[in-house]
Design a protein around this motif. Sequence first.
Motif, short mmCIF file in Angstrom:
data_model
loop_
_atom_site.label_atom_id
_atom_site.label_comp_id
_atom_site.label_asym_id
_atom_site.label_seq_id
_atom_site.Cartn_x
_atom_site.Cartn_y
_atom_site.Cartn_z
N LEU A 1 18.78 -4.94 -4.81
CA LEU A 1 19.87 -4.20 -4.19
C LEU A 1 20.90 -5.17 -3.63
O LEU A 1 20.55 -6.25 -3.15
CB LEU A 1 19.36 -3.31 -3.07
N GLU A 2 22.16 -4.76 -3.67
CA GLU A 2 23.24 -5.49 -2.98
C GLU A 2 23.87 -4.53 -1.99
O GLU A 2 24.43 -3.50 -2.38
CB GLU A 2 24.29 -5.99 -3.97
N ARG B 1 19.52 -3.05 6.53
CA ARG B 1 19.37 -4.34 5.85
C ARG B 1 17.92 -4.81 5.91
O ARG B 1 17.37 -5.29 4.91
CB ARG B 1 20.31 -5.38 6.48
N PHE B 2 17.31 -4.66 7.06
CA PHE B 2 15.92 -5.08 7.22
C PHE B 2 14.98 -4.23 6.35
O PHE B 2 14.07 -4.75 5.71
CB PHE B 2 15.52 -4.98 8.69
N ALA B 3 15.21 -2.92 6.34
CA ALA B 3 14.32 -2.02 5.60
C ALA B 3 14.39 -2.26 4.09
O ALA B 3 13.41 -2.06 3.38
CB ALA B 3 14.67 -0.57 5.92
N LEU B 4 15.56 -2.67 3.61
CA LEU B 4 15.76 -2.80 2.16
C LEU B 4 15.69 -4.24 1.68
O LEU B 4 15.86 -4.50 0.48
CB LEU B 4 17.12 -2.20 1.77
N ALA B 5 15.42 -5.17 2.58
CA ALA B 5 15.39 -6.58 2.20
C ALA B 5 14.30 -6.82 1.14
O ALA B 5 13.16 -6.41 1.30
CB ALA B 5 15.13 -7.45 3.43
N ASN C 1 0.81 -1.21 0.00
CA ASN C 1 0.00 0.00 0.00
C ASN C 1 0.84 1.25 0.00
O ASN C 1 0.37 2.32 -0.33
CB ASN C 1 -0.93 0.00 1.22
N ASP C 2 2.10 1.15 0.41
CA ASP C 2 2.99 2.31 0.45
C ASP C 2 3.85 2.39 -0.79
O ASP C 2 4.85 3.09 -0.82
CB ASP C 2 3.89 2.23 1.69
N ASP C 3 3.49 1.62 -1.84
CA ASP C 3 4.19 1.66 -3.12
C ASP C 3 5.62 1.17 -3.03
O ASP C 3 6.45 1.52 -3.86
CB ASP C 3 4.17 3.08 -3.72
N LEU C 4 5.93 0.37 -2.01
CA LEU C 4 7.22 -0.29 -1.98
C LEU C 4 7.15 -1.49 -2.89
O LEU C 4 6.16 -2.21 -2.93
CB LEU C 4 7.58 -0.73 -0.56
N VAL C 5 8.23 -1.75 -3.64
CA VAL C 5 8.24 -2.83 -4.60
C VAL C 5 9.13 -3.94 -4.08
O VAL C 5 10.28 -3.69 -3.71
CB VAL C 5 8.74 -2.34 -5.98
N GLN D 1 11.21 3.29 6.28
CA GLN D 1 11.35 2.42 5.11
C GLN D 1 10.86 3.12 3.85
O GLN D 1 11.50 3.07 2.81
CB GLN D 1 10.57 1.12 5.32
N ASN D 2 9.71 3.80 3.94
CA ASN D 2 9.19 4.51 2.77
C ASN D 2 10.14 5.58 2.29
O ASN D 2 10.43 5.69 1.09
CB ASN D 2 7.84 5.15 3.11
N LYS D 3 10.62 6.41 3.21
CA LYS D 3 11.49 7.52 2.81
C LYS D 3 12.85 7.02 2.33
O LYS D 3 13.45 7.61 1.44
CB LYS D 3 11.64 8.50 3.97
#
Length: 225
Positions: free
Chosen positions: A56-57, A43-47, A5-9, A142-144
Amino acid sequence: MVASNDDLVFLDDSEDGTGDAANLQPWRVLVVDDDQDVHEATRFALAHLLILGRPLELLHAHSACEALELLQREGDIAVILLDVVMESDDAGLRTVGVIREQLKMLNTRIILRTGQPGHAPEADTIARYDINDYKTKSELTQNKLFTTLTAAIRSYDQLLRLDANRRGLEKIVSASNQFIAEKGLRTFAEGVITQIASLIGVAPEGVVCAASEESTSPTCPAISG
């Protein structure tokens, strides 16, 4: 691939545990911070996130010195998330100076982060050190973080394409006065291939031209690798 819902892919979890995007070359992001909790939170936010269709690496350094050593070994770093205060109050800023002036990493996007808002650099400092963004750690949810990285990676990708265009044009121009000579023809061809590869977004290792029996005009699908 799904969107929240927050447009995270996120990466699609297929039956074998991998999706098509997982096979793409990842964007490399260097996290520089002396706090291990920050590394874990990042790491958790971008997993499992996708940015511009690619995963992402994450690379990690826990000091300015460690970061500079890593940058001398590793290439293709799209974004550096850099802590301001580490070994000293201005360790992050001094690291930026080395990255830009000595390592000549001009395309890599640098985002300063700090847990101490009072250490925020002045506007002229940001301009002088070629810093691309500045955030406090508390505001990078995470969104920002996703939004900030997307903008930085898009800018990095555009700079790479501009560099490829420039190199291709330089080869074409340098070959124009000696086009008839073998060396000039080779350089001209290299420049053309570089330009085509840049336009379609692949590495300029080569171009294959093929013509089918049904058509008299050849097609030229570019290949990388």
